[in-house]
Design an enzyme around this catalytic site. Structure first.
Site, PDB file in Angstrom:
ATOM      1  N   LYS B  98     -89.196  76.921  65.073  1.00  0.00           N
ATOM      2  CA  LYS B  98     -90.634  77.041  64.816  1.00  0.00           C
ATOM      3  C   LYS B  98     -91.399  75.759  65.124  1.00  0.00           C
ATOM      4  O   LYS B  98     -92.556  75.795  65.528  1.00  0.00           O
ATOM      5  CB  LYS B  98     -90.866  77.434  63.354  1.00  0.00           C
ATOM      6  CG  LYS B  98     -90.289  78.796  62.973  1.00  0.00           C
ATOM      7  CD  LYS B  98     -91.110  79.936  63.519  1.00  0.00           C
ATOM      8  CE  LYS B  98     -90.564  81.287  63.077  1.00  0.00           C
ATOM      9  NZ  LYS B  98     -91.276  82.405  63.719  1.00  0.00           N
ATOM     10  N   GLU B 120     -99.646  81.457  58.739  1.00  0.00           N
ATOM     11  CA  GLU B 120     -98.954  82.479  57.957  1.00  0.00           C
ATOM     12  C   GLU B 120     -97.478  82.110  57.979  1.00  0.00           C
ATOM     13  O   GLU B 120     -97.033  81.400  58.878  1.00  0.00           O
ATOM     14  CB  GLU B 120     -99.156  83.866  58.580  1.00  0.00           C
ATOM     15  CG  GLU B 120     -98.153  84.251  59.688  1.00  0.00           C
ATOM     16  CD  GLU B 120     -98.226  83.356  60.926  1.00  0.00           C
ATOM     17  OE1 GLU B 120     -99.265  82.727  61.151  1.00  0.00           O
ATOM     18  OE2 GLU B 120     -97.221  83.296  61.681  1.00  0.00           O
ATOM     19  N   SER B 386     -81.496  80.311  66.036  1.00  0.00           N
ATOM     20  CA  SER B 386     -82.900  79.903  65.845  1.00  0.00           C
ATOM     21  C   SER B 386     -83.114  79.010  64.631  1.00  0.00           C
ATOM     22  O   SER B 386     -84.078  78.253  64.588  1.00  0.00           O
ATOM     23  CB  SER B 386     -83.788  81.139  65.749  1.00  0.00           C
ATOM     24  OG  SER B 386     -83.339  82.005  64.723  1.00  0.00           O
TER      25      SER B 386
HETATM   26  C1  LIG Z   1     -84.852  80.857  61.774  1.00  0.00           C
HETATM   27  C2  LIG Z   1     -85.771  81.918  62.237  1.00  0.00           C
HETATM   28  N1  LIG Z   1     -85.429  82.675  63.282  1.00  0.00           N
HETATM   29  C3  LIG Z   1     -86.229  83.662  63.737  1.00  0.00           C
HETATM   30  C4  LIG Z   1     -87.424  83.972  63.116  1.00  0.00           C
HETATM   31  C5  LIG Z   1     -88.210  85.118  63.631  1.00  0.00           C
HETATM   32  O1  LIG Z   1     -89.357  84.736  64.321  1.00  0.00           O
HETATM   33  P1  LIG Z   1     -89.483  84.919  65.894  1.00  0.00           P
HETATM   34  O2  LIG Z   1     -89.175  86.331  66.201  1.00  0.00           O
HETATM   35  O3  LIG Z   1     -90.889  84.563  66.171  1.00  0.00           O
HETATM   36  O4  LIG Z   1     -88.530  84.003  66.545  1.00  0.00           O
HETATM   37  C6  LIG Z   1     -87.845  83.199  62.028  1.00  0.00           C
HETATM   38  C7  LIG Z   1     -89.113  83.476  61.359  1.00  0.00           C
HETATM   39  O5  LIG Z   1     -89.437  83.047  60.308  1.00  0.00           O
HETATM   40  C8  LIG Z   1     -86.986  82.148  61.575  1.00  0.00           C
HETATM   41  O6  LIG Z   1     -87.331  81.390  60.522  1.00  0.00           O
END
Ligand SMILES: Cc1ncc(COP(=O)(O)O)c(C=O)c1O
Lengths: 256, 408
Positions: B98, B120, B386
């Site tokens: 993020k 948000e 992620s």
């Molecule tokens: C670690 C992590 N991965 C994925 C996501 C999902 O978001 P996005 O689909 O925008 O990658 C989030 C959202 O809070 C997250 O904290």
């Protein structure tokens, strides 16, 4: 000139009172009784809210009325069923106001056609972009004689206001301050904006909305416009009502 | 890095009007027009400015800790009989991908002269990443978060507060990510001049999906370089990522979108099962609709009311997906799978024991589908890890096999 909105403004240029109420609120079958009471008390235009689960431009009061109407079972299908005999009893202009998603799913053409069938005169769809309306939907609205009303705000440039004036039909809805519905920003601070709008000499009548709640705010808003729209304050009056008819009579008497 | 190269004309990039195929656009009320139009008019020029790029690159390097490693997961590879690499976004400052976006947007907000930031958040990772860059730049920060998420992601709420942000509970609707996003948009309507909205995923009105994707595209840019160094080949056979709104996936796919030999796999949150009535698998359950001013696939009733999604993972608990992903789904460019809560939990326990890495619950959804992709031993697979699992420890401990609910 068959549209009731145009007929109204042809005869009345000052102090036009438009009241917003959420369809299916407080109870599912209150839609028509509320409209009748509004008409009896001399309201000029009725703006019926089509409730949506995620009303981005609305504050808590209208959000809550929408949530309640949806849980009462309100939907576009139910609404058009309720409005089937609208014109046997209601003679003032009626607009439907709501967000684009339910209307898109219902089908734009289907929506316009139903409006024409039951005698709805106009619509306000705040999240329908003007460009898309012009390139895709305008002929459909025109075919069914449905006026689409666009919004302007204190932040809207003159160039864009002129553009909106050329596309909008029926009237222009001027939001009194940059806010969601029901926020109490001071109407007194907006006089310069209202005067600026008046000086533009737009082709459409201008109704001012957001923040009108009583006679003082209605007079302040309509000194430089053709009239005003009241939503949140009216919904609040309905929320607290024990008897709808007398609550509505009392509310309108407090405005006019 | 080249975050603002001209991509018009590519089938998988945004067009001049903000659409990916039939998805996207900016379905905003007039009250938001000046804010959104200001962004549309300026974002590419700002992103192309060499001074901006230099500042962005420098912060990603020295503050975030990029490039994030591309880690060859040996024991995981043995288990699934393929060559599996993890793109370690979990090692970024603040613990997830993020922050790539919040660094970009805070620099943009400063150039637009904004003094107040709103955001948000679902899992709290985007809220933390926003509160972090606001502290860094000395800007006021207000984060909207669903009341349910405030409860299930308590450590991140505490972090945001310590960083100086005001956390406002969103109490309407399902009280999760969608409602937090509604409240942030309402705040923006009420504060149109001084405020920038740092949206945390590749959704919302144009230009957000494209802007967020470009900031996150550092992920795929690095993957290409790192893979080339490690394997002699810049393109993997598969890129796998989880999808909430779709920002980590968009960033992981970006430089491979126009390379048809790279298979893109998206994993949505299946919740308790796609047809259980408790799911967030938007492509399986959604129809064309509008959410947060974007035309995309949307979970909704037959009357067009947005339905309340469900996932154990707060970051994937969203009834829509970004318009790029709706387009990748519709064109078949990406394959969409979904993982249930249980599958995600099992994948988290597995990665922890095989590699010593505790992943975020969101990322665990991507890991959970490795067994379902028909992999060959020579296949090179990159999974976008992620985020890290610190924020999810309570859920992980509560659901540990054999834990009957007592204290650990
Ligand atoms: C670690 C992590 N991965 C994925 C996501 C999902 O978001 P996005 O689909 O925008 O990658 C989030 C959202 O809070 C997250 O904290």
């Amino acid at each position: 000139m068959s549209n009731r909105i145009d007929q109204l403004f042809a005869g009345k240029r000052k102090g036009v009172l438009n009241i917003y109420c959420t369809a299916g609120f407080p109870e599912l079958n209150d839609t028509l009784p509320v409209m009748k009471a509004l008409q009896q008390n001399g309201v000029d235009i009725i703006e019926l809210g089509m409730p949506f689960s995620d009303p981005l431009a609305d504050g808590p009061v209208i959000q809550d009325s929408s949530t309640r109407a949806i849980s009462n079972g309100m939907s576009l299908k139910v609404l058009f069923e309720q409005l089937k005999n609208l014109r046997q009893e209601i003679h003032v202009p009626v607009l439907l106001m709501g967000y684009l998603n339910p209307v898109l799913l219902y089908g734009i053409e289907n929506f316009c056609k139903k409006c024409a069938e039951v005698g709805v005169d106009g619509a306000i769809l705040p999240d329908l972009p003007m460009d898309e309306y012009e390139s895709e939907y305008k002929p459909v609205f025109e075919k069914y004689g449905l006026h689409l009303v666009f919004l302007v705000t204190p932040e809207t440039s003159e160039e864009r206001i002129r553009k909106i004036d050329s596309v909008s039909k029926g009237f222009i809805y001027a939001v009194s301050s940059s806010s969601t519905t029901g926020t109490d920003k001071n109407m007194g601070h907006q006089q310069a904006y209202f005067e600026r709008l008046e000086s533009l000499k737009l082709k459409n009548p201008v109704l001012i909305g957001f923040g009108i709640k009583d006679k003082a705010t209605f007079d302040a808003a309509t000194a430089h416009s053709n009239g005003g729209v009241i939503g949140t304050a009216f919904i609040r009056a309905l929320e607290q009502a024990t008897n709808l008819d007398s609550a509505i009579q009392q509310f309108i008497a407090g405005v006019k | 890095m080249k975050i603002a190269e001209n991509t018009f004309g590519s089938k998988y990039h945004v067009d001049e009007k903000g659409f990916y195929g039939r998805f996207g656009g900016a379905y905003i009320p007039e009250m938001l027009y000046p804010n959104v139009e200001e962004l549309q008019r300026n974002y590419l020029a700002i992103l192309r400015d060499p001074g901006f790029q230099e500042e962005f690159d420098q912060l990603l390097r020295d503050y975030v800790g990029r490039p994030s490693p591309l880690y060859f997961a040996k024991r995981l590879s043995e288990k699934y009989n393929a060559k599996i690499y993890l793109k370690r976004e979990d090692l970024n400052h603040t613990g997830a991908h993020k922050v790539n976006n919040t660094i970009g947007q805070i620099l943009l907000a400063k150039r637009l002269g904004k003094t107040r930031i709103i955001a948000e958040t679902g899992a709290g990772q985007h809220g933390v990443a926003t509160a972090t860059v606001c502290a860094l730049m000395g800007l006021e920060c207000v984060v909207y978060m669903g009341s349910i998420d405030i409860k299930r992601q308590a450590p991140n709420v505490a972090r945001m507060k310590m960083l100086g942000a005001t956390v406002v509970p969103a109490t309407s609707g399902s009280q999760t990510l969608k409602d937090a996003c509604n409240e942030a948009i309402r705040d923006w309507i009420n504060n149109p001049v001084n405020t920038h909205y740092i949206l945390g995923t590749a959704a919302g009105p144009h230009p957000y999906p494209d802007m967020v994707t470009r900031f996150q595209s550092v992920i795929s840019e690095e993957i290409k370089k790192q893979l080339l160094e490690k394997t002699g080949k810049a393109n993997p056979d598969y890129v796998v990522a989880c999808i909430g709104g779709g920002s980590n996936a968009a960033g992981a796919y970006y430089h491979f979108l126009d390379e048809p030999d790279v298979k893109l796999v998206a994993v949505e949150a299946g919740g308790k099962g796609v047809h259980s009535g408790h799911s967030a698998a938007t492509t399986q359950l959604g129809k064309l609709g509008i959410i947060h001013a974007s035309k995309t696939l949307l979970m909704q009733t037959e009357d067009g009311q947005i339905t309340e999604p469900y996932s154990i993972s707060a970051g994937l608990d969203y009834p829509g997906i970004g318009p790029l992903h709706a387009h990748l789904y519709e064109t078949g460019r990406a394959t969409f799978l979904n993982a249930t809560d249980d599958e995600a939990l099992q994948a988290a326990y597995e990665l922890t024991r095989l590699e010593g890495i505790i992943p975020a619950l969101e990322s665990s959804h991507a890991l959970a589908k490795l067994g379902q992709i028909a992999l060959k031993p020579d296949d090179v697979v990159v999974v976008c890890l992620s985020g890290r699992g610190d924020k999810d420890m309570e859920t992980y401990i509560r659901n540990l096999p054999g834990n009957t609910g007592g204290n650990v």
